[in-house]
Design a protein around this motif. Structure first.
Motif, PDB file in Angstrom:
ATOM      1  N   TRP A 117      -2.180  -2.003  86.792  1.00 31.63           N
ATOM      2  CA  TRP A 117      -2.991  -1.261  87.757  1.00 31.63           C
ATOM      3  C   TRP A 117      -3.932  -0.295  87.043  1.00 31.63           C
ATOM      4  O   TRP A 117      -5.036  -0.013  87.538  1.00 31.63           O
ATOM      5  CB  TRP A 117      -2.093  -0.513  88.734  1.00 31.63           C
ATOM      6  CG  TRP A 117      -1.304   0.616  88.118  1.00 31.63           C
ATOM      7  CD1 TRP A 117      -0.100   0.527  87.500  1.00 31.63           C
ATOM      8  CD2 TRP A 117      -1.702   1.987  88.043  1.00 31.63           C
ATOM      9  NE1 TRP A 117       0.309   1.759  87.043  1.00 31.63           N
ATOM     10  CE2 TRP A 117      -0.659   2.675  87.374  1.00 31.63           C
ATOM     11  CE3 TRP A 117      -2.805   2.702  88.490  1.00 31.63           C
ATOM     12  CZ2 TRP A 117      -0.704   4.040  87.118  1.00 31.63           C
ATOM     13  CZ3 TRP A 117      -2.856   4.065  88.248  1.00 31.63           C
ATOM     14  CH2 TRP A 117      -1.821   4.719  87.573  1.00 31.63           C
ATOM     15  N   SER A 140      -4.111 -14.148  85.440  1.00 27.94           N
ATOM     16  CA  SER A 140      -2.974 -13.487  86.066  1.00 27.94           C
ATOM     17  C   SER A 140      -3.425 -12.311  86.915  1.00 27.94           C
ATOM     18  O   SER A 140      -2.603 -11.513  87.366  1.00 27.94           O
ATOM     19  CB  SER A 140      -1.990 -12.994  84.984  1.00 27.94           C
ATOM     20  OG  SER A 140      -1.524 -14.071  84.209  1.00 27.94           O
ATOM     21  N   ASN A 180      -5.051 -10.354  90.114  1.00 28.15           N
ATOM     22  CA  ASN A 180      -5.224 -10.430  91.554  1.00 28.15           C
ATOM     23  C   ASN A 180      -6.720 -10.363  91.876  1.00 28.15           C
ATOM     24  O   ASN A 180      -7.411  -9.473  91.405  1.00 28.15           O
ATOM     25  CB  ASN A 180      -4.487  -9.265  92.218  1.00 28.15           C
ATOM     26  CG  ASN A 180      -4.417  -9.404  93.729  1.00 28.15           C
ATOM     27  OD1 ASN A 180      -5.346  -9.905  94.370  1.00 28.15           O
ATOM     28  ND2 ASN A 180      -3.321  -8.974  94.307  1.00 28.15           N
ATOM     29  N   TYR A 231      -8.602  -7.107  92.612  1.00 28.11           N
ATOM     30  CA  TYR A 231      -9.060  -6.204  91.563  1.00 28.11           C
ATOM     31  C   TYR A 231     -10.556  -6.340  91.335  1.00 28.11           C
ATOM     32  O   TYR A 231     -11.228  -5.375  90.974  1.00 28.11           O
ATOM     33  CB  TYR A 231      -8.313  -6.471  90.260  1.00 28.11           C
ATOM     34  CG  TYR A 231      -6.850  -6.072  90.293  1.00 28.11           C
ATOM     35  CD1 TYR A 231      -6.399  -5.103  91.179  1.00 28.11           C
ATOM     36  CD2 TYR A 231      -5.925  -6.669  89.446  1.00 28.11           C
ATOM     37  CE1 TYR A 231      -5.061  -4.730  91.220  1.00 28.11           C
ATOM     38  CE2 TYR A 231      -4.585  -6.301  89.472  1.00 28.11           C
ATOM     39  CZ  TYR A 231      -4.151  -5.328  90.369  1.00 28.11           C
ATOM     40  OH  TYR A 231      -2.833  -4.960  90.394  1.00 28.11           O
TER      41      TYR A 231
END
Length: 285
Positions: free
Chosen positions: A227, A250, A252, A255
């Motif tokens: 994050w 990998s 998301n 993002y």
């Protein structure tokens, strides 16, 4: 009897009273020829009286990719999600090179162009916009070289699964350009009062690179720290281009949306401060 026509007078009023979000887009559009002249100046003079000339557009990213392949691929043994090492590092090197060049050159707008700004009035934002455009020409050449290398690896049977997301490359580049404009404009405004920022920015850009997935894939980031990397607007853009080329990621997709929103906010803040500072910077530089 011929009718007399009244002469139409055109006036240009230059004032220091400006609204916070008044970027004067019409004035910038009218100054588009000046932007193109700045672009031509930068493009021609940048490699004038050099031996390699235009080859300097492609030599730095290729040499940097070779170094990264040796150090991070062969020595550090950083995984590349199955992609060929040279082909894996090259997209990150190219995109980061474009972003860092836009940021560093834009951050020197006021200090580097003070002599020109003090002689004649023209929209100050034309200089940062010309920097983005001239760097875009260099990036275009480098991307063509990358696709040539990509094709060579693909024909040799290398693991590379490009998908339709590769068509989003112009949007990714546009996002990087907007981010470079926003951060560069902010730093350029601060350096008119605090010259220390000019010394810090180059060092800060180097540190920024290590958190931008240039030398490693997002899959190698510990899940507890992902994050934090995702908060860096550059990292999702580089990772997403690799996904478009190699079909593995990998990260998301949310993002990437966060990166675009963060970029727009940073650009808006940077340009507002730039516009507020351009009226008084000549008194301090």
């Amino acid at each position: 009897m011929a009718e007399s026509t009244a002469a139409v007078k055109k006036e240009t009023i230059i004032t220091s009273k400006k609204k916070w979000f008044d970027f004067q887009w019409k004035e910038l559009w009218n100054a588009r020829e000046l932007i193109f002249r700045f672009v031509h100046r930068d493009f021609v003079s940048g490699y004038k009286q050099t031996i390699l000339g235009p080859f300097w557009f492609i030599v730095p990213p290729l040499m940097t990719t070779v170094v990264y392949t040796f150090i991070f691929g062969q020595v550090a043994k950083i995984p590349t999600d199955g992609a060929p090492q040279f082909l894996f590092f090259m997209p990150g090197v190219i995109l980061w090179g474009y972003f860092s060049s836009c940021l560093l050159r834009t951050s020197n707008t006021f200090a580097g162009s003070a002599g020109l700004f003090g002689k004649v009035y023209f929209p100050r934002l034309t200089v940062p916009l010309s920097i983005l455009t001239s760097n875009l020409l260099t990036l275009g050449i480098q991307i063509v070289i990358f696709f040539v290398v990509f094709l060579c690896y693909y024909l040799k049977g290398a693991v590379a699964l490009p998908n339709l997301w590769i068509l989003t490359l112009p949007l990714l580049v546009l996002t990087l350009a907007i981010l470079g404009l926003g951060v560069g404009s902010f730093v350029s405004s601060l350096t008119t009062y605090y010259r220390d920022f000019a010394m810090i920015v180059s060092f800060g850009v180097q540190l920024w690179m290590y958190g931008s997935c240039v030398m490693y894939p997002f899959s190698q980031v510990p899940e507890s720290l992902r994050w934090i990397i995702a908060l860096n607007p550059v990292a999702p853009i580089i990772e997403w281009w690799r996904y478009a080329c190699f079909g593995k990621t990998s990260m998301n997709p949310a993002y990437l949306g966060l990166s675009v929103i963060t970029t727009l906010i940073i650009c808006c803040i940077g340009m507002v401060i730039f516009r507020r500072m351009e009226n008084t910077f000549m008194d301090t530089v």
